[in-house]
Design a protein around this motif. Structure first.
Motif, PDB file in Angstrom:
ATOM      1  N   TRP A  62       0.837  -1.200   0.000  1.00  0.00           N
ATOM      2  CA  TRP A  62       0.000   0.000   0.000  1.00  0.00           C
ATOM      3  C   TRP A  62       0.873   1.252   0.000  1.00  0.00           C
ATOM      4  O   TRP A  62       0.628   2.201  -0.737  1.00  0.00           O
ATOM      5  N   THR A  63       1.894   1.264   0.837  1.00  0.00           N
ATOM      6  CA  THR A  63       2.796   2.411   0.918  1.00  0.00           C
ATOM      7  C   THR A  63       3.539   2.601  -0.395  1.00  0.00           C
ATOM      8  O   THR A  63       3.628   3.716  -0.913  1.00  0.00           O
ATOM      9  N   GLN A  64       4.062   1.527  -0.945  1.00  0.00           N
ATOM     10  CA  GLN A  64       4.775   1.590  -2.219  1.00  0.00           C
ATOM     11  C   GLN A  64       3.839   2.062  -3.337  1.00  0.00           C
ATOM     12  O   GLN A  64       4.219   2.876  -4.167  1.00  0.00           O
ATOM     13  N   PHE A  65       2.604   1.564  -3.331  1.00  0.00           N
ATOM     14  CA  PHE A  65       1.632   1.968  -4.346  1.00  0.00           C
ATOM     15  C   PHE A  65       1.358   3.469  -4.265  1.00  0.00           C
ATOM     16  O   PHE A  65       1.349   4.170  -5.277  1.00  0.00           O
ATOM     17  N   PHE A  69      -3.118   7.307  -6.999  1.00  0.00           N
ATOM     18  CA  PHE A  69      -4.411   7.714  -7.551  1.00  0.00           C
ATOM     19  C   PHE A  69      -5.611   7.135  -6.828  1.00  0.00           C
ATOM     20  O   PHE A  69      -6.745   7.426  -7.169  1.00  0.00           O
ATOM     21  N   ILE A  70      -5.404   6.343  -5.802  1.00  0.00           N
ATOM     22  CA  ILE A  70      -6.532   5.830  -5.025  1.00  0.00           C
ATOM     23  C   ILE A  70      -6.793   6.782  -3.865  1.00  0.00           C
ATOM     24  O   ILE A  70      -5.914   7.040  -3.047  1.00  0.00           O
ATOM     25  N   VAL A  71      -8.019   7.320  -3.807  1.00  0.00           N
ATOM     26  CA  VAL A  71      -8.361   8.288  -2.760  1.00  0.00           C
ATOM     27  C   VAL A  71      -8.968   7.621  -1.532  1.00  0.00           C
ATOM     28  O   VAL A  71      -8.922   8.184  -0.438  1.00  0.00           O
ATOM     29  N   ALA A  72      -9.552   6.441  -1.710  1.00  0.00           N
ATOM     30  CA  ALA A  72     -10.164   5.721  -0.586  1.00  0.00           C
ATOM     31  C   ALA A  72     -10.329   4.259  -0.976  1.00  0.00           C
ATOM     32  O   ALA A  72     -10.463   3.940  -2.156  1.00  0.00           O
ATOM     33  N   THR A  73     -10.333   3.396   0.033  1.00  0.00           N
ATOM     34  CA  THR A  73     -10.466   1.962  -0.196  1.00  0.00           C
ATOM     35  C   THR A  73     -11.524   1.393   0.732  1.00  0.00           C
ATOM     36  O   THR A  73     -11.593   1.759   1.899  1.00  0.00           O
ATOM     37  N   LYS A  80      -5.019  -1.626   6.939  1.00  0.00           N
ATOM     38  CA  LYS A  80      -5.414  -0.263   7.325  1.00  0.00           C
ATOM     39  C   LYS A  80      -4.238   0.481   7.964  1.00  0.00           C
ATOM     40  O   LYS A  80      -4.133   1.699   7.864  1.00  0.00           O
ATOM     41  N   GLN A  81      -3.339  -0.245   8.603  1.00  0.00           N
ATOM     42  CA  GLN A  81      -2.179   0.361   9.251  1.00  0.00           C
ATOM     43  C   GLN A  81      -1.170   0.907   8.243  1.00  0.00           C
ATOM     44  O   GLN A  81      -0.315   1.716   8.593  1.00  0.00           O
ATOM     45  N   PHE A  82      -1.258   0.467   6.973  1.00  0.00           N
ATOM     46  CA  PHE A  82      -0.233   0.803   5.989  1.00  0.00           C
ATOM     47  C   PHE A  82      -0.707   1.787   4.923  1.00  0.00           C
ATOM     48  O   PHE A  82      -0.029   1.965   3.920  1.00  0.00           O
ATOM     49  N   THR A  83      -1.825   2.414   5.127  1.00  0.00           N
ATOM     50  CA  THR A  83      -2.290   3.400   4.155  1.00  0.00           C
ATOM     51  C   THR A  83      -2.662   4.695   4.865  1.00  0.00           C
ATOM     52  O   THR A  83      -3.136   4.674   6.002  1.00  0.00           O
ATOM     53  N   GLU A  84      -2.412   5.801   4.189  1.00  0.00           N
ATOM     54  CA  GLU A  84      -2.782   7.095   4.744  1.00  0.00           C
ATOM     55  C   GLU A  84      -4.177   7.508   4.281  1.00  0.00           C
ATOM     56  O   GLU A  84      -4.767   8.417   4.836  1.00  0.00           O
ATOM     57  N   ASN A  85      -4.695   6.842   3.254  1.00  0.00           N
ATOM     58  CA  ASN A  85      -6.027   7.145   2.742  1.00  0.00           C
ATOM     59  C   ASN A  85      -7.084   6.473   3.609  1.00  0.00           C
ATOM     60  O   ASN A  85      -6.789   5.575   4.390  1.00  0.00           O
ATOM     61  N   SER A  86      -8.316   6.905   3.421  1.00  0.00           N
ATOM     62  CA  SER A  86      -9.442   6.276   4.106  1.00  0.00           C
ATOM     63  C   SER A  86      -9.541   4.812   3.701  1.00  0.00           C
ATOM     64  O   SER A  86      -9.493   4.504   2.517  1.00  0.00           O
ATOM     65  N   LEU A  87      -9.693   3.945   4.661  1.00  0.00           N
ATOM     66  CA  LEU A  87      -9.906   2.522   4.399  1.00  0.00           C
ATOM     67  C   LEU A  87     -11.028   2.052   5.314  1.00  0.00           C
ATOM     68  O   LEU A  87     -10.911   2.157   6.524  1.00  0.00           O
TER      69      LEU A  87
END
Length: 138
Positions: A80-83, A89-93, A110-117
């Motif tokens: 997720w971080t690398q992506f 381009f993903i704003v939310a998951t 969820k721990q590895f993304t800064e976007n809404s999950l």
């Protein structure tokens, strides 16, 4: 429940892409991903999917991503971080989970993304959440 067996399949305009590792339904503001049973979703597969998404939506895309975990598969949550660094381009998951193991995996991701999950218990819940995101209201 698979997207094709849901009521939404006929209700929502979409374009289907089938890759060797999963089926992907591209809608206006989000995609629904259904990975095949037993695959390992690695960086090479992510790059292939990203190329298809850019080809479909263009380079300036900003989309939501619904992962419908109707099948069991593995992935590295660090991707997720690398992506986000590579593509962003993903704003939310939304992750649709059907059992406790999937819920635990989604919690870890969820721990590895800064976007809404958001972890969802049904495809309907995930689609409703995605359709009502502020990022897509304009």
């Amino acid at each position: 429940m698979f997207f094709e067996k849901s009521n939404y399949f006929k209700l929502l305009k979409h374009h289907k892409i089938t890759l060797s590792f999963g089926d992907f339904y591209l809608l206006d503001n989000f995609i629904i991903a259904e990975l095949h049973e037993g695959i390992h979703f690695d960086w090479t597969k992510i790059q292939k999917l990203a190329a298809e998404l850019i080809r479909h939506y263009g380079y300036e895309l900003k989309i939501g991503f619904i992962i419908n975990r109707a099948n069991s598969y593995s992935s590295d949550p660090h991707l997720w971080t690398q992506f986000d660094q590579e593509f962003g381009f993903i704003v939310a998951t939304a992750i649709v989970v059907y059992d406790d193991i999937s819920y635990m995996n989604a919690t870890l991701e969820k721990q590895f993304t800064e976007n809404s999950l958001k972890r969802c218990s049904s495809l309907e819940e995930a689609i409703h959440w995605m359709e009502n995101l502020e990022e897509f209201k304009s």
